[in-house]
Write a protein that holds these residues in place. Structure first.
Motif, mmCIF file in Angstrom:
data_model
loop_
_atom_site.group_PDB
_atom_site.id
_atom_site.type_symbol
_atom_site.label_atom_id
_atom_site.label_comp_id
_atom_site.label_asym_id
_atom_site.label_seq_id
_atom_site.Cartn_x
_atom_site.Cartn_y
_atom_site.Cartn_z
ATOM 1 N N TYR A 13 0.816 -1.165 -0.456
ATOM 2 C CA TYR A 13 -0.115 0.013 0.215
ATOM 3 C C TYR A 13 0.902 0.703 0.222
ATOM 4 O O TYR A 13 1.832 1.319 0.257
ATOM 5 N N VAL A 15 1.458 5.298 0.834
ATOM 6 C CA VAL A 15 1.005 6.227 1.694
ATOM 7 C C VAL A 15 1.443 7.714 0.968
ATOM 8 O O VAL A 15 2.688 7.873 0.868
ATOM 9 N N LEU A 39 -5.665 2.798 1.632
ATOM 10 C CA LEU A 39 -4.849 3.371 1.072
ATOM 11 C C LEU A 39 -4.780 2.699 -0.815
ATOM 12 O O LEU A 39 -5.222 1.512 -0.648
ATOM 13 N N HIS A 75 1.659 -3.491 8.679
ATOM 14 C CA HIS A 75 0.535 -3.610 9.747
ATOM 15 C C HIS A 75 -0.032 -4.355 8.931
ATOM 16 O O HIS A 75 -0.276 -5.449 8.101
ATOM 17 N N HIS A 95 0.229 -6.226 5.960
ATOM 18 C CA HIS A 95 0.203 -4.534 4.730
ATOM 19 C C HIS A 95 1.441 -3.936 4.743
ATOM 20 O O HIS A 95 1.902 -3.159 5.660
ATOM 21 N N LEU A 97 3.274 -1.404 4.247
ATOM 22 C CA LEU A 97 2.984 0.807 3.751
ATOM 23 C C LEU A 97 4.943 0.810 4.007
ATOM 24 O O LEU A 97 5.525 0.977 3.600
ATOM 25 N N VAL A 138 -5.820 0.601 8.327
ATOM 26 C CA VAL A 138 -5.007 0.896 8.112
ATOM 27 C C VAL A 138 -4.428 2.816 7.547
ATOM 28 O O VAL A 138 -3.091 3.262 7.753
ATOM 29 N N ALA A 142 -1.759 4.432 9.081
ATOM 30 C CA ALA A 142 -0.601 5.124 8.648
ATOM 31 C C ALA A 142 -1.233 7.159 8.850
ATOM 32 O O ALA A 142 0.159 7.680 9.315
#
Length: 152
Positions: A13, A15, A39, A75, A95, A97, A138, A142
């Protein structure tokens, strides 16, 4: 009670933030849970590098290309409840990130037609959880750790 189906999913994902906004995507009716905001990102395909997956997913869901992508955090979420297809599920989502930098001034738009994302938008950080709701855990994670995702 029926025995739950066990599912583990690895996702990458992005951010993406400009300091006062974060880029979010909405899950379409073909995704789960539909209508929730998350995200940009998604599942890492079998044999695919997560570093490439986050870039691919970012483009499919936002039309934006990553200038840089740096793995920052992991995460996870573990739920045992009714899930996809109204089936009782023991779900573990992991996840990855990434702090992602994109070209400034480019308007996001969903590229993938018929996929699991139906909307993308920049959201003021103060509006996360109020103006766009519901948001996935999530996203909350973030936002709480946003300083770690600074790209410049």
């Amino acid at each position: 009670m029926p025995r739950p189906t066990r599912t583990q999913r690895l996702g990458a994902y992005a951010v993406v933030s400009d300091g006062h906004r974060i880029l979010l995507t909405r899950i379409s009716p073909v995704g789960y849970p539909a209508g929730w905001w998350g995200l940009p990102g998604g599942g890492v395909d079998h044999g695919e590098s997560p570093h490439l997956a986050v870039r691919r997913e970012l483009y499919e869901e936002t039309g934006l290309k990553a200038r840089s992508a740096r793995l920052v955090d992991v995460h996870d979420i573990h739920l045992v409840e009714v899930g996809r297809g109204d089936m009782y599920e023991d779900y573990h989502g992991v996840h990855l990130l990434y702090a992602v930098d994109v070209e400034p001034g480019t308007d996001p738009h969903v590229v993938e037609v018929g996929g699991t994302t139906d909307e993308v938008r920049w959201v003021d950080l103060s509006d996360v959880g109020s103006a766009v709701q519901p948001v996935l855990p999530v996203v909350e994670h973030a936002v709480e750790h946003l300083a770690e995702f600074a790209t410049s």
